[in-house]
Design a protein around this motif. Sequence first.
Motif, PDB file in Angstrom:
ATOM      1  N   LEU A 139      51.928  29.713  38.253  1.00 62.01           N
ATOM      2  CA  LEU A 139      51.022  29.960  37.259  1.00 62.01           C
ATOM      3  C   LEU A 139      50.813  28.790  36.330  1.00 62.01           C
ATOM      4  N   ARG A 140      51.749  27.983  36.158  1.00 59.80           N
ATOM      5  CA  ARG A 140      51.693  26.799  35.374  1.00 59.80           C
ATOM      6  C   ARG A 140      50.547  25.984  35.817  1.00 59.80           C
ATOM      7  N   THR A 156      47.828  26.664  37.310  1.00 56.48           N
ATOM      8  CA  THR A 156      46.557  27.379  37.173  1.00 56.48           C
ATOM      9  C   THR A 156      46.156  26.588  35.830  1.00 56.48           C
ATOM     10  N   PRO A 157      44.743  27.005  35.537  1.00 52.20           N
ATOM     11  CA  PRO A 157      44.088  26.384  34.381  1.00 52.20           C
ATOM     12  C   PRO A 157      44.591  27.180  33.084  1.00 52.20           C
ATOM     13  N   ALA A 158      45.575  28.262  33.432  1.00 53.05           N
ATOM     14  CA  ALA A 158      46.144  29.079  32.190  1.00 53.05           C
ATOM     15  C   ALA A 158      46.888  28.214  31.417  1.00 53.05           C
ATOM     16  N   GLY A 159      47.614  27.596  32.350  1.00 52.40           N
ATOM     17  CA  GLY A 159      49.122  26.603  31.923  1.00 52.40           C
ATOM     18  C   GLY A 159      50.002  27.283  31.232  1.00 52.40           C
ATOM     19  N   ARG A 192      43.822  20.758  36.789  1.00 53.26           N
ATOM     20  CA  ARG A 192      44.526  21.962  37.307  1.00 53.26           C
ATOM     21  C   ARG A 192      43.635  22.910  38.257  1.00 53.26           C
ATOM     22  N   ALA A 193      42.381  22.986  37.950  1.00 54.00           N
ATOM     23  CA  ALA A 193      41.524  23.884  38.733  1.00 54.00           C
ATOM     24  C   ALA A 193      41.176  23.330  40.142  1.00 54.00           C
ATOM     25  N   GLN A 248      36.521  25.674  38.302  1.00 56.31           N
ATOM     26  CA  GLN A 248      36.074  26.785  37.324  1.00 56.31           C
ATOM     27  C   GLN A 248      37.302  26.998  36.624  1.00 56.31           C
ATOM     28  N   THR A 249      37.271  27.224  35.510  1.00 55.01           N
ATOM     29  CA  THR A 249      38.309  27.643  34.620  1.00 55.01           C
ATOM     30  C   THR A 249      37.795  28.917  33.715  1.00 55.01           C
ATOM     31  N   LEU A 250      39.170  29.511  33.404  1.00 54.59           N
ATOM     32  CA  LEU A 250      38.762  30.780  32.363  1.00 54.59           C
ATOM     33  C   LEU A 250      39.173  30.532  31.141  1.00 54.59           C
ATOM     34  N   ALA A 251      38.509  30.903  30.261  1.00 53.99           N
ATOM     35  CA  ALA A 251      38.772  30.946  28.853  1.00 53.99           C
ATOM     36  C   ALA A 251      40.068  31.404  28.397  1.00 53.99           C
ATOM     37  N   LEU A 252      40.810  30.610  27.669  1.00 57.50           N
ATOM     38  CA  LEU A 252      42.190  31.009  27.514  1.00 57.50           C
ATOM     39  C   LEU A 252      42.438  32.443  27.096  1.00 57.50           C
ATOM     40  N   ARG A 257      43.217  20.668  31.886  1.00 57.93           N
ATOM     41  CA  ARG A 257      42.671  22.071  32.388  1.00 57.93           C
ATOM     42  C   ARG A 257      41.750  21.776  33.739  1.00 57.93           C
ATOM     43  N   ARG A 275      40.760  35.093  27.731  1.00 56.49           N
ATOM     44  CA  ARG A 275      40.642  35.763  29.111  1.00 56.49           C
ATOM     45  C   ARG A 275      41.921  35.695  29.941  1.00 56.49           C
ATOM     46  N   ALA A 276      42.415  34.530  29.990  1.00 55.80           N
ATOM     47  CA  ALA A 276      43.615  34.013  30.869  1.00 55.80           C
ATOM     48  C   ALA A 276      44.699  34.890  30.180  1.00 55.80           C
ATOM     49  N   LEU A 304      45.249  38.416  41.031  1.00 49.68           N
ATOM     50  CA  LEU A 304      45.606  37.754  39.610  1.00 49.68           C
ATOM     51  C   LEU A 304      45.688  36.314  39.643  1.00 49.68           C
ATOM     52  N   LEU A 305      45.863  35.585  40.649  1.00 52.13           N
ATOM     53  CA  LEU A 305      45.539  34.275  40.533  1.00 52.13           C
ATOM     54  C   LEU A 305      44.257  33.668  40.696  1.00 52.13           C
ATOM     55  N   LEU A 320      42.682  33.751  37.398  1.00 50.28           N
ATOM     56  CA  LEU A 320      43.000  32.538  36.749  1.00 50.28           C
ATOM     57  C   LEU A 320      42.243  31.553  36.946  1.00 50.28           C
ATOM     58  N   TYR A 321      41.714  31.481  38.090  1.00 53.92           N
ATOM     59  CA  TYR A 321      40.998  30.201  38.384  1.00 53.92           C
ATOM     60  C   TYR A 321      39.340  30.528  38.354  1.00 53.92           C
ATOM     61  N   GLY A 322      39.172  31.626  37.440  1.00 56.78           N
ATOM     62  CA  GLY A 322      37.528  31.697  36.966  1.00 56.78           C
ATOM     63  C   GLY A 322      36.809  32.781  38.219  1.00 56.78           C
ATOM     64  N   THR A 333      44.630  38.489  31.229  1.00 54.74           N
ATOM     65  CA  THR A 333      45.035  38.670  32.457  1.00 54.74           C
ATOM     66  C   THR A 333      46.535  38.684  32.576  1.00 54.74           C
ATOM     67  N   LEU A 334      46.916  37.650  32.354  1.00 50.26           N
ATOM     68  CA  LEU A 334      48.419  37.699  32.410  1.00 50.26           C
ATOM     69  C   LEU A 334      49.171  38.753  31.692  1.00 50.26           C
ATOM     70  N   LEU A 360      53.448  19.692  36.954  1.00 50.46           N
ATOM     71  CA  LEU A 360      54.822  20.431  36.423  1.00 50.46           C
ATOM     72  C   LEU A 360      55.757  19.586  35.808  1.00 50.46           C
TER      73      LEU A 360
END
Lengths: 289, 404
Positions: free
Chosen positions: B237-238, B240-243, A79-80, B9-13, A76, B15-16, A103-104, A107-109, B19-20, A54
Motif C-alpha cells: 500500500l505504501r 501506491t500513490p496513497a503513500g 509511485r503511480a 493516474q493518481t487518486l486524490a488523497l 506520488r 478519496r484514497a 482496492l489496489l 488507489l491507482y485511480g 478507500t483505505l 520504501l
Amino acid sequence: MPEPALIWDSVSARYGRRTALDALSLSLAPGTVTGLLGPNGAGKSTAIALAAGLLRPTSGAVRVRTPAGPLPPTHRAARAMIGLCPQSPALYDALTARENLALLGALYGLRGAALTARAAECLELVALAPRAADRVGSFSQGMKRRLSLAAALLHSPAVVLLDEPTAGLDPHARAAILDAVSALRSAGAAVLLSTHLLPEAERLCDTAAIIDHGRLLDLAPPRQLIDRHAGPGRLTVRHELGQRTVRVGDLPADLAAAAATPGLLELRLERPGLESVFLTLTGRAPRDQ
Amino acid sequence: MTHAPRPPQTLALPRAVATLALKDLRLMWRDRVGLVFTVWFPVCFAALFGAVLSGPGVPQRAPLALVDRDGSAESAALVARLLAAPEARAWLAPDEDHARRQVLAKRAAAALIIDPGFAKPDPPTHRAHGAAAPAALALRLLTDPSRAPEAAALRGVILPAALTARWGAPALAGPPRALIHTEPLGPGAPQLGAPPSAGGGYAVSVPQGMLWGVMGAAMAFAGSLVAERRRGTLARLRVTPAGLTGLLVAKHAACAVTCMGVCALMVLLGVGLAGLRPVDWPLLVAASACTSLGFAGLMLLIAGLATSEPAASGMGWGVLMLLAMLGGATVPRALMPPWLSDLAGLSPVAWALDAFEHALWRGGGWPAATHQLVRLAALGVLAAAAGAPAARYLGPARRGAPDT
C-alpha cells in the motif's frame, strides 16, 4: 536506445554499520527484463525497496521516468509508474481476489467499469478468473503469488519490480508467472526480476546483474556473462577405449580435434549456465540471511 | 495481454483515505474475534456491571451533604448525630440546590434533605417530583447512581439516627427502606421511596462499556496495522500513490469511526433497554468524538512502538487495562481510596468517563466537560504525532537489516 524507465545512480544504503548496498548503478530499459541475481543477503531486496520508495538511499539517487521528468520513487507521480510484487504475497486473506484487486486498483485511480474490466483481465492473465469471488485465505501459496503478480500489474505500470515471484512454486505456477513476465516485456514494461532460480533468469532475462555484499559484480546479457566468467564449456569425448573431458578453449578447433579421435563413439558439449557464473563470482560458501 | 504502460493516474488523497478506511472497516467487520471484543464484550460488560451497580454494594465511610429544611429540635438532633457518625463524613449544606450540586460534582456520595414535617407525630404523605411516596419520614436521600454502594451504606447510618432523633429508639416496626425516599440523580426515572433504579446503575456501566468498546477497537486496529507490516500489505500500500500518509490517516479514521460506532451502539442500547435519557446530546457527540480521537491516536502510538502482533497486543492491553482500571472503567472511582482516586485523574479513561457522565446524566454541560474533551483531543493529536513517525518505519527499514 530508449531512455531508461528506472535508474539507480550510485545508490548506497546502510543499516547502522552494515552496508546493504554499495554504490549500485543500474538502469532498466523499457521492454526488457533485467535479472537481479545474488545470494541471500546480497542486497537484492534492498535494491527493490529503494526502487519502490520504501527506503531512502543513504547516498546516491533513484529516479523514475515520468511524464513530468525523472522523479524519486517516493513522489506520488513516480509511485503511480511502479508495480511491486513483493516476496510475500501481501494480500488480504479476508477479502476475495476481486476485492483485493479492486482496492489496489482504486488507489491507482482506476474506477467503475475500467477497474472491473482491468481486474478481470489481470485475473485472466494469472489464470485465477474462476476463483475471483473466493477469499484469498482459501488460496494455495502458488495462487496467492499469481494474484500478487496480478495486483502489481493492475495499473499497467511502466516499471515492474518482481521480488522472487516464483520462489517455492510448482512448475505450473512458475510457468504461468514467467509467461506473464514475457508478456510484460512484449508490452513495453521495464521489468526487474529478482530470483534465485538461475535457469529461469537465463531463459527470460535480457540483462543480468549479479550482486553480492551490496556491490554490483557484473552486468551483461546472460550469454555474455557466461562467456566472460564460465567459458564456452567442457567437451566430453567417448571412444572405444574410454572417455576424456577437456575444457573448451577454442571451440571450433577443439571440436575438430575431438572429431578426429579414433574409435569415436560420442561427443558431448556441456555449455555452462548462469549458475556457473554465479558460483564463480560469489563463491561457493553458503550464506546466512 | 494488453499491458501497455499507460500514463500514471493518481487518486486524490481524501478519496484514497476513504478507500483505505472502508477497507479497514470491511476487514474489521469480517474479523469475528475483533468484533466480539469491540462490540459484544462492552455490551455484556455494561449489562452485567449495570446490574451489579443497581444493587447494594460495599459499604464504606461516605461523604454526605445535609440540608435541614425542618429547623426543629428533632432535625437538629438528627444532624448532630450524623455529623458525629463515624461511618459517614457529613457536613451541612446551605440549601438543597447546593447539596444536589455537591452530589453531581462527586463531592458527596449522597445528600440528605430533612424536609419540613420531620418532627410531626404523623409524617404526611410526601410528594416530590410528581410521584407519590408511601407514608414515611420526611427525609429524602439524593444519590449518585455511580455510588450506589455508598448510598446503601449511608441509608444504614441515617435510618437509626433518624429514628432515634424522632422517637428515641433506633428501630421501628415496618420495612426500613420505605422510611427514606431515595432519589438517584440523573436518569432512571427515580421513584420516591425506591432504591436506586436499574437506569441509575446503567448510567454508570454504559459509559464504562463505551470505553471498553473504544479500547477494543483501538487494540484491534493497532494489531491490524502491525499485521499489515508482517504480511507485507503495508509495503504494497505504501507503494501506491496513497503513500504512508494516506495509509495512516485512513487507519486512524477507520479506528475513530469504529469507536464512534461503538459509542453510538452503547448509547442506543442504554436508551432503548436501560432507560437512559442523555441530558446533553451535543455534548455526548462531542465526548464520543474526542474519546475516539484520543484512543485512535493511542492506537497509532501502540502500533508504532510494537515490533510484532503479540507485542502490540501485550503492550496495548497492558497499558489500556492499567488506564481502564485506574480510570474507573472496572471499579468506579468512588470505591477507590482517595489517593488512588486522585491518581485516576491522570487516566484518559477517567477523562472520557467524566465527559460521558456529564452528557448522559450528571449535567453541568460544556463548562463541566470541556477540559476533559480538550485533554482527550490533545492526547489524540499528541499520540498520533508521536506514533506516526514510528509507524513511518513500519516498513522493512525498521529495527536492523531487512530481509535482503
